[in-house]
Design a protein around this motif. Structure first.
Motif, mmCIF file in Angstrom:
data_model
loop_
_atom_site.group_PDB
_atom_site.id
_atom_site.type_symbol
_atom_site.label_atom_id
_atom_site.label_comp_id
_atom_site.label_asym_id
_atom_site.label_seq_id
_atom_site.Cartn_x
_atom_site.Cartn_y
_atom_site.Cartn_z
ATOM 1 N N ALA A 103 70.260 -8.837 71.104
ATOM 2 C CA ALA A 103 69.609 -9.347 72.314
ATOM 3 C C ALA A 103 70.517 -10.350 73.008
ATOM 4 O O ALA A 103 70.747 -10.268 74.212
ATOM 5 N N THR A 104 71.045 -11.312 72.239
ATOM 6 C CA THR A 104 71.969 -12.306 72.785
ATOM 7 C C THR A 104 73.058 -12.571 71.761
ATOM 8 O O THR A 104 72.811 -12.513 70.557
ATOM 9 N N ILE A 105 74.247 -12.873 72.249
ATOM 10 C CA ILE A 105 75.357 -13.227 71.366
ATOM 11 C C ILE A 105 76.311 -14.124 72.130
ATOM 12 O O ILE A 105 76.542 -13.925 73.320
ATOM 13 N N ALA A 106 76.823 -15.138 71.440
ATOM 14 C CA ALA A 106 77.831 -16.028 72.007
ATOM 15 C C ALA A 106 78.934 -16.196 70.969
ATOM 16 O O ALA A 106 78.665 -16.226 69.763
ATOM 17 N N ALA A 107 80.168 -16.271 71.438
ATOM 18 C CA ALA A 107 81.307 -16.419 70.536
ATOM 19 C C ALA A 107 82.359 -17.294 71.194
ATOM 20 O O ALA A 107 82.522 -17.267 72.412
ATOM 21 N N THR A 111 85.285 -12.678 74.521
ATOM 22 C CA THR A 111 84.434 -12.137 75.561
ATOM 23 C C THR A 111 83.582 -11.058 74.917
ATOM 24 O O THR A 111 84.108 -10.052 74.448
ATOM 25 N N VAL A 112 82.284 -11.273 74.849
ATOM 26 C CA VAL A 112 81.413 -10.300 74.194
ATOM 27 C C VAL A 112 80.985 -9.193 75.144
ATOM 28 O O VAL A 112 80.491 -8.161 74.708
ATOM 29 N N GLY A 113 81.188 -9.413 76.440
ATOM 30 C CA GLY A 113 80.919 -8.355 77.423
ATOM 31 C C GLY A 113 79.525 -7.782 77.303
ATOM 32 O O GLY A 113 78.548 -8.500 77.201
ATOM 33 N N SER A 114 79.447 -6.460 77.283
ATOM 34 C CA SER A 114 78.144 -5.794 77.246
ATOM 35 C C SER A 114 77.791 -5.315 75.838
ATOM 36 O O SER A 114 77.206 -4.261 75.664
ATOM 37 N N SER A 125 79.644 -3.265 60.728
ATOM 38 C CA SER A 125 79.895 -4.701 60.687
ATOM 39 C C SER A 125 81.039 -5.036 61.632
ATOM 40 O O SER A 125 81.868 -4.188 61.951
ATOM 41 N N PHE A 126 81.059 -6.278 62.088
ATOM 42 C CA PHE A 126 82.158 -6.756 62.910
ATOM 43 C C PHE A 126 82.361 -8.239 62.662
ATOM 44 O O PHE A 126 81.450 -8.938 62.224
ATOM 45 N N ASN A 127 83.581 -8.701 62.921
ATOM 46 C CA ASN A 127 83.949 -10.095 62.681
ATOM 47 C C ASN A 127 84.239 -10.786 63.998
ATOM 48 O O ASN A 127 84.601 -10.142 64.971
ATOM 49 N N GLY A 128 84.120 -12.077 63.987
ATOM 50 C CA GLY A 128 84.463 -12.861 65.159
ATOM 51 C C GLY A 128 83.976 -14.285 65.008
ATOM 52 O O GLY A 128 83.201 -14.592 64.109
ATOM 53 N N PRO A 129 84.384 -15.147 65.896
ATOM 54 C CA PRO A 129 83.931 -16.537 65.857
ATOM 55 C C PRO A 129 82.572 -16.678 66.556
ATOM 56 O O PRO A 129 82.461 -17.192 67.661
ATOM 57 N N ILE A 130 81.527 -16.182 65.925
ATOM 58 C CA ILE A 130 80.193 -16.103 66.523
ATOM 59 C C ILE A 130 79.495 -17.453 66.399
ATOM 60 O O ILE A 130 79.479 -18.050 65.319
#
Length: 145
Positions: A103-107, A111-114, A125-130
């Motif tokens: 629904a929402t994501i910030a990192a 750029t999380v885009g769409s 699964s995915f990795n990132g500075p969430i």
């Protein structure tokens, strides 16, 4: 700007039967003012690799090393995410438990885009500075950094 170009052995080719890699391992170096070639070498035995480290220029922050070790999945904790739950903090990995949509994501620095437009399959699964994430439906585990 120099354009790398692989070429045959400079001057006279060797008298033995060279392999393709041996014959075409020479890269001309431009701007030297004379014919100059660099030769690429190919590692064939990984056990021949040796690395030495001089401690005189080594700056090691033990806290950073500990943080890296804790970054292994689950070592710093996790949040089980279901619709209506928002995980906020510093997270490194999202693992989908059942098919879901974000629904929402910030990192940070990303750029999380769409990403919210896609349905993510189970076991994805995915990795990132969430820093924040919530789901429209499904379930996921987000691992703390």
């Amino acid at each position: 700007m120099a354009t790398p170009l692989l070429t045959a052995t400079p001057a006279a080719p060797p008298t033995y039967n060279p392999s393709m890699a041996d014959t075409f391992s020479w890269v001309p170096v431009e701007g030297a003012g004379r014919p100059l070639f660099a030769r690429a070498t190919y590692l064939t035995n990984a056990s021949d690799i040796s690395i030495s480290l001089s401690a005189s220029d080594l700056n090691l922050n033990i806290d950073e090393v500990e943080d890296l070790l804790k970054a292994q999945l689950g070592q710093s904790g996790f949040v089980f995410l279901t619709p209506g739950t928002t995980a906020t903090g510093n997270f490194t990995t999202v693992q989908v438990i059942s098919t879901c949509r974000i629904a929402t994501i910030a990192a940070t620095n990303s750029t999380v885009g769409s990403l919210t437009a896609f349905e993510l399959p189970q076991t994805f699964s995915f990795n990132g500075p969430i820093t924040s994430i919530s789901l429209s439906y499904g379930a996921a585990i987000v691992y703390k950094l």
